[in-house]
Design an enzyme around this catalytic site. Structure first.
Site, mmCIF file in Angstrom:
data_model
loop_
_atom_site.group_PDB
_atom_site.id
_atom_site.type_symbol
_atom_site.label_atom_id
_atom_site.label_comp_id
_atom_site.label_asym_id
_atom_site.label_seq_id
_atom_site.Cartn_x
_atom_site.Cartn_y
_atom_site.Cartn_z
ATOM 1 N N ASP A 41 -10.879 11.628 7.253
ATOM 2 C CA ASP A 41 -10.118 10.387 7.234
ATOM 3 C C ASP A 41 -9.445 10.202 5.878
ATOM 4 O OD1 ASP A 41 -10.841 9.827 9.795
ATOM 5 O OD2 ASP A 41 -12.424 8.396 9.273
ATOM 6 N N TYR A 44 -6.369 12.407 5.743
ATOM 7 C CA TYR A 44 -5.296 11.855 6.574
ATOM 8 C C TYR A 44 -4.631 10.666 5.882
ATOM 9 C CZ TYR A 44 -3.204 9.521 10.632
ATOM 10 O OH TYR A 44 -2.344 8.906 11.500
ATOM 11 N N ASP A 45 -5.447 9.774 5.349
ATOM 12 C CA ASP A 45 -4.908 8.575 4.703
ATOM 13 C C ASP A 45 -4.127 8.915 3.446
ATOM 14 O OD1 ASP A 45 -6.020 6.996 6.641
ATOM 15 O OD2 ASP A 45 -7.811 6.503 5.485
ATOM 16 N N SER A 91 -4.565 -0.462 10.440
ATOM 17 C CA SER A 91 -5.172 0.382 9.424
ATOM 18 C C SER A 91 -4.953 -0.254 8.057
ATOM 19 C CB SER A 91 -4.549 1.780 9.468
ATOM 20 O OG SER A 91 -3.147 1.696 9.299
ATOM 21 N N GLU A 125 -15.885 -3.995 -0.983
ATOM 22 C CA GLU A 125 -16.986 -3.550 -0.127
ATOM 23 C C GLU A 125 -16.826 -2.069 0.176
ATOM 24 O OE1 GLU A 125 -16.042 -4.619 4.280
ATOM 25 O OE2 GLU A 125 -15.054 -6.140 3.051
ATOM 26 N N LYS A 127 -16.221 1.321 2.138
ATOM 27 C CA LYS A 127 -15.456 1.660 3.341
ATOM 28 C C LYS A 127 -16.284 2.649 4.158
ATOM 29 C CE LYS A 127 -10.975 3.251 5.019
ATOM 30 N NZ LYS A 127 -11.536 4.231 5.987
ATOM 31 N N ASP A 129 -17.400 5.281 6.868
ATOM 32 C CA ASP A 129 -16.736 6.367 7.586
ATOM 33 C C ASP A 129 -17.355 6.473 8.976
ATOM 34 O OD1 ASP A 129 -15.157 8.476 8.233
ATOM 35 O OD2 ASP A 129 -16.188 9.950 6.977
ATOM 36 N N ARG A 148 -10.645 0.987 18.585
ATOM 37 C CA ARG A 148 -9.323 0.699 18.041
ATOM 38 C C ARG A 148 -8.212 1.218 18.951
ATOM 39 N NH1 ARG A 148 -7.504 0.309 12.695
ATOM 40 N NH2 ARG A 148 -9.382 1.277 11.877
ATOM 41 N N GLU A 183 -17.666 -1.357 11.982
ATOM 42 C CA GLU A 183 -17.708 0.100 12.081
ATOM 43 C C GLU A 183 -19.037 0.546 12.672
ATOM 44 O OE1 GLU A 183 -14.851 3.178 10.853
ATOM 45 O OE2 GLU A 183 -14.833 0.987 10.878
ATOM 46 N N TYR A 235 -17.476 -6.484 9.304
ATOM 47 C CA TYR A 235 -16.758 -6.782 8.064
ATOM 48 C C TYR A 235 -15.450 -7.533 8.279
ATOM 49 C CZ TYR A 235 -14.362 -2.468 9.496
ATOM 50 O OH TYR A 235 -13.690 -1.504 10.202
ATOM 51 N N LYS A 323 -9.675 5.021 -2.174
ATOM 52 C CA LYS A 323 -10.352 6.209 -1.672
ATOM 53 C C LYS A 323 -10.957 7.041 -2.799
ATOM 54 C CE LYS A 323 -9.588 5.744 2.716
ATOM 55 N NZ LYS A 323 -9.080 6.900 3.417
ATOM 56 N N CYS A 428 17.679 31.358 12.346
ATOM 57 C CA CYS A 428 16.602 30.623 12.993
ATOM 58 C C CYS A 428 15.703 31.583 13.769
ATOM 59 C CB CYS A 428 17.177 29.569 13.932
ATOM 60 S SG CYS A 428 15.929 28.695 14.910
ATOM 61 N N CYS A 431 16.156 30.702 17.764
ATOM 62 C CA CYS A 431 17.371 30.905 18.561
ATOM 63 C C CYS A 431 18.345 31.900 17.945
ATOM 64 C CB CYS A 431 18.086 29.573 18.799
ATOM 65 S SG CYS A 431 18.840 28.863 17.315
ATOM 66 N N CYS A 446 18.482 25.100 10.875
ATOM 67 C CA CYS A 446 19.101 25.831 11.970
ATOM 68 C C CYS A 446 20.350 25.075 12.415
ATOM 69 C CB CYS A 446 18.122 25.958 13.133
ATOM 70 S SG CYS A 446 18.856 26.517 14.675
ATOM 71 N N CYS A 452 19.105 25.432 20.353
ATOM 72 C CA CYS A 452 17.868 25.921 19.747
ATOM 73 C C CYS A 452 16.697 25.346 20.529
ATOM 74 C CB CYS A 452 17.779 25.502 18.275
ATOM 75 S SG CYS A 452 16.212 25.990 17.497
#
Length: 749
Positions: A41, A44-45, A91, A125, A127, A129, A148, A183, A235, A323, A428, A431, A446, A452
């Site tokens: 996570d 990703y964030d 989010s 607070e 976070k 996971d 969610r 959570e 929370y 984070k 390309c 194609c 391309c 294509c």
């Protein structure tokens, strides 16, 4: 390592954004729908935060980033019933450095018009996971529980939620309607016990506590969930019939009194220094907490200020997640592949010997562009000390929230002589069309357009995506099948709407192959028919025009009201668009020449000279200024629209598609508002509220906010320091109000 945002050119920023488009939805699906965490996570964030910084630094790129930045979760899985959230489950924005936290608080003060010496408190607070869960209570009784999902609609996991000991079934003294959010997680000890039991019984072990918790909650058999050691921290909240308290901290205490488990490490902070200090304390305790966390969440404590700050598209302005740091690892680069995106961008992807980075197995990583592989930026300056990346090299992988991790460095000391330099293709790979890199652009593209297959299929996938046409039953897998089908091909969006019109023999083939039954085929036709009626904003977004994101599409729809008016305006503005591009090219050449000669470029004179050489009609210039004057649009989007509609093949497809659709105009603004439907421009310094707040209030009352003055402007709100816009408004006879006059007009004084 990654270049700082401030060191990137716009083309480099564009390339970074392009690298994510084809990957983020897959990450959402794996993480939120299938409980598979190929990336963490935090990883990703972090990429979303990088994108946010990109568009903040390069505003012209904002429209095409909206789809990525607006992504929240993924659609609910088909095995569960669906529950719509009365209030979306959004989010959080992210901070990774101490300076980001300071910027967060500064941004809040700026939005509220506060000075640095005014009091402003935050809660801090851990976070957790785990898996987000919303619990709805009515008259003190648990009515339902929902995941969610995509933020708007989640999975109905009510019976599973009832099996979790931390979730009360009945509340005493609660509001009549109370949605508690929190959570679901699993402790480290319980996770180890569960995996040991799974191994003893010959079952599958879980990769980490988050996956174990998510997989356990999302069991179709609630008895399986009951046997799993799940826990719940509360929370937050959704819909309320009455406020829980006046502050965030007091509201959390109220949830604790009602019987929910809340985190004892939640603290109240009155300065950035206190917030950072509490972050450090939690970070030090991280390994001994007994459950997984990936950062600290800060929230404005005053609930009234939270309401005033409101929300962006997918995140609240009043909260942010700080984070924990990113991680690095070394592995071998086995190959470099080229992926072709929807806009034709050729993106190099590193194929790696799999390596675990912070608990995540990484086998692919981005290499940005051809210059990055060669050890230089698009200006020819060295990066990584000028070290070229070769197939067979040992490379450092940087995973700081990467949807696809990045190759950060190369260890040339480990070279054996067998490493192979990579020759970036000039055609390309999909194609065979010429792949062109325009002057000043970091990306090679391309030129095949719709011929294509890679571009065509990605455009189709975008067309049916959730925030575009969202045709049920026609996803990526089905589109790929139709794209290759010789009897029932779908090569452009209009083919989708003509599918059912094909002859009976072909339809019979559809119903008896590719796993389609008669009923599933009929369901598909019904879903397509249902989406013949489409809001204008979604239709514009679904076309997949470069730089035209979801927000830009909505702004265009609101401004023009119909596709016919938008297309006519863009056609009329074509002359001016070409003049603008010519001026941009002249500016770039002057800048390069000036740099080579060691002098300052005379950009304004160059642009004015270039524009003066091109004959542009007054109507074309007026239409162009109206188009790019729409707040949030600008020249980048204007040029993209102009190019798309001037392309004969693409325009033919769009015109044919429009003929198949019933396009809904944007909803009319509330009639009781004194500014509904009017176009408003703000200029100069506003003293009663910030510019962002003024814009938000105007739009909430049904007004259109523009960035430039034109004949279509109804009201100019001019504060101290107003300049050319006020002068132009006077020349055009447009109504001019000072800030107090504006507030009186909208009944705020």
């Amino acid at each position: 390592m990654e270049k700082p945002i401030s060191d990137l050119s716009e083309n480099e920023a564009q390339e970074e954004l392009n690298e994510l488009k084809l990957l983020i939805w897959s990450a959402d699906r794996l993480h939120h729908t299938h409980d598979i965490s190929e990336i963490s996570d935090g990883a990703y964030d972090r990429e979303k935060r990088r994108l946010k910084e990109l568009v903040d630094t390069f505003p012209k790129l904002r429209p095409q980033a909206e789809k990525i930045l607006d992504s929240v979760g993924a659609p609910a899985a088909s095995g569960f019933g669906k529950i719509s959230h009365a209030i979306p489950m959004l989010s959080l924005g992210n901070a990774f450095e101490d300076g980001d936290v300071a910027d967060f608080t500064k941004g809040i003060r700026n939005y509220l018009g506060q000075s640095a010496d005014q009091s402003l408190a935050f809660t801090a607070e851990p976070k957790i996971d785990g898996l987000s869960l919303s619990l709805r209570y009515e008259n003190g009784r648990l009515v339902h529980g929902a995941t969610r999902g995509d933020g708007s609609t989640g999975e109905d996991v009510t019976e599973n939620a009832r099996t979790i000991a931390d979730i009360p079934q009945v509340l005493t003294g609660a509001p009549e309607i109370l949605e508690v959010r929190g959570e679901v997680y699993m402790s480290h000890a319980d996770f180890a016990t569960l995996n040991a039991r799974q191994e003893e019984q010959g079952g599958k072990s879980f990769a980490n506590p988050r996956n174990a918790a998510a997989g356990s909650l999302r069991q179709l058999d609630a008895e399986v969930t009951r046997a799993r050691p799940l826990r719940f921290f509360a929370y937050s909240w959704g819909e309320l019939s009455e406020p829980l308290a006046k502050t965030q901290f007091e509201a959390i205490e109220r949830l604790s009194v009602l019987g929910f488990q809340t985190n004892e490490l939640t603290a109240l902070c009155t300065s950035v220094e206190e917030m950072i200090a509490h972050y450090r304390r939690i970070e030090e305790q991280r390994a001994t907490l007994g459950y997984d966390i990936d950062g600290v969440v800060y929230k404005v404590n005053d609930m009234a200020l939270q309401a005033r700050l409101g929300f962006r598209a997918t995140t609240p302005r009043w909260a942010i997640a700080h984070k924990f740091p990113a991680e690095l690892a070394w592995t071998r680069l086995e190959a470099i592949d080229i992926q072709v995106g929807r806009t034709g961008a050729l993106s190099p992807v590193a194929r790696l010997t799999p390596v675990t980075v912070g608990g995540v197995v990484v086998s692919n990583a981005t290499l940005h562009n051809e210059d990055y592989i060669q050890g230089r930026d698009n200006k020819g300056e060295e990066i990584r000390g000028g070290k070229e990346i070769r197939v067979g090299d040992w490379v450092q992988i940087y995973r700081a929230g990467d949807v696809i991790p990045k190759v950060a460095d190369v260890d040339i000391r480990k070279r054996t002589g067998n490493e192979i330099p990579f020759a970036f293709p000039t055609t390309c790979p999909e194609c065979g069309s010429e792949a062109v890199r325009e002057e000043g652009d970091a990306v090679r593209r391309c030129t095949g357009g719709l011929i294509c297959p890679a571009q065509a299929i990605e455009k189709l996938k975008h067309f049916v995506s959730r925030k575009a046409f969202d045709i049920d039953g026609l996803g990526a897998k089905q589109l790929e099948m139709f794209f290759e089908d010789t009897d029932l091909p779908i090569r452009t969006p209009v083919d989708i709407y003509r599918l059912e019109q094909r002859d009976g023999e072909n339809l019979a083939k559809l119903k008896n192959r590719h796993g389609w039954g008669a009923q599933s085929a009929e369901n598909l036709f019904a879903a397509i028919t249902q989406k013949r009626r489409i809001p204008l904003g979604r239709m514009i977004f679904g076309l997949g025009i470069r730089h035209v994101g979801e927000v830009a599409a909505k702004d265009l729809a609101l401004h023009f009201g119909s596709w016919a008016d938008l297309a006519a305006a863009v056609d009329l503005a074509r002359e001016a668009a070409l003049a603008h591009r010519a001026a941009d090219l002249a500016e770039e050449k002057e800048r390069q020449a000036a740099a080579a000669e060691g002098r300052r470029a005379r950009i304004k004179e160059t642009r004015d000279l270039e524009v003066s050489r091109l004959e542009v009609s007054a109507s074309a210039r007026e239409s162009w200024e109206d188009l790019i004057g729409i707040d949030g649009i600008g020249a980048t989007v204007g040029l993209s629209l102009s190019d798309a509609l001037a392309n004969v093949e693409e325009r033919s497809v769009i015109d044919a598609l429009v003929h198949e659709l019933e396009i809904e105009a944007p909803a009319a603004p509330a009639q009781e508002s004194p500014v509904a439907g009017k176009t408003v421009v703000f200029t100069g310094k506003l003293e009663k509220m910030t510019r962002d707040e003024a814009k938000a209030r105007a739009e909430a009352l049904g007004a259109k906010v523009s960035g430039s003055v034109s004949k279509k402007t109804d009201i100019l709100v001019a504060g101290p320091g107003a300049g050319s816009k006020e002068k132009k408004a006077q020349e055009l006879g447009i109504e001019i109000l000072d800030e107090e006059g504006w507030l009186a007009r909208i009944a705020l004084l």
